[in-house]
Write an enzyme that holds these catalytic residues in place. Sequence first.
Site, PDB file in Angstrom:
ATOM      1  N   LYS A  83       0.850  -1.193   0.000  1.00  0.00           N
ATOM      2  CA  LYS A  83       0.000   0.000   0.000  1.00  0.00           C
ATOM      3  C   LYS A  83       0.885   1.243   0.000  1.00  0.00           C
ATOM      4  O   LYS A  83       1.824   1.341   0.800  1.00  0.00           O
ATOM      5  CB  LYS A  83      -0.903  -0.016   1.228  1.00  0.00           C
TER       6      LYS A  83
HETATM    7  O1  G3P Z   1      -8.776   1.648   4.209  1.00  0.00           O
HETATM    8  C1  G3P Z   1      -9.018   2.987   4.552  1.00  0.00           C
HETATM    9  C2  G3P Z   1      -9.885   3.062   5.755  1.00  0.00           C
HETATM   10  O2  G3P Z   1      -9.282   2.372   6.835  1.00  0.00           O
HETATM   11  C3  G3P Z   1     -10.178   4.480   6.167  1.00  0.00           C
HETATM   12  O3  G3P Z   1     -11.378   4.438   6.857  1.00  0.00           O
HETATM   13  O4  G3P Z   1     -13.163   5.288   8.359  1.00  0.00           O
HETATM   14  O5  G3P Z   1     -10.720   5.898   8.772  1.00  0.00           O
HETATM   15  O6  G3P Z   1     -11.966   6.869   6.830  1.00  0.00           O
HETATM   16  P1  G3P Z   1     -11.829   5.683   7.765  1.00  0.00           P
END
Ligand code: G3P
Length: 217
Positions: A83
């Site tokens: 990643k």
């Molecule tokens: O894979 C990306 C994800 O973990 C981000 O999620 O909810 O932190 O925006 P969030």
Amino acid sequence: MKFFVDTADVNEIRELNDLGLVDGVTTNPSLILKSGRAILEVTKEICGIVEGPVSAEVAATDYETIMKEAAVIAKIADNICIKLPLTLDGLKACKNLVSDGHKTNVTLCFSANQALLAAKAGATFVSPFIGRLDDIAIDGMDLIREIRQIFDNYGFETEILAASARTVNHIKEAALIGADVVTAPPATLKALVKHPLTEAGLATFLADWAKTGQKIG
Ligand code: G3P
């Protein structure tokens, strides 16, 4: 549509994998912090639980160090996916890692132009973040729609990995648009099965069956 689970919690991953719902896993530095475990150790364990791609994110931001960290991550397992941040250094690393045969996931994508760059860099996946756009009153689904149209216009093979999916509606909308993958927290994936009419209907069936006094088998 492929379902990736967005967590570094191995117990949650095992539970969903046993349900046959997991096509891959995504992690990031925040999820590694939340796991309380060393990145290489927990990622190796995750790679042994699921067959699909497991995304582990570099921490560096300069090209040289990204490539060094990517080399370490690449050795974890055959199903590892590296990643990378959506920056010029991340895109340069993506191009070279793909040329060397590695799977890559270019993350923190918030515009169609950024996704276009990731596709031109040959990324295996690009991760547009739906929820974080919603957080600032921009419709994250519009981004998924734009990327789908652009990728289809030119036949890009980069897969749209709809990320930061916080609700079951995000997953439905991403599927309607045609995202290749959605990654979501375990609870969101499990919530897909829920409907009050299913629960009420099952309760009625069970109550009526009990009244028959019958058993099957
Ligand atoms: O894979 C990306 C994800 O973990 C981000 O999620 O909810 O932190 O925006 P969030």
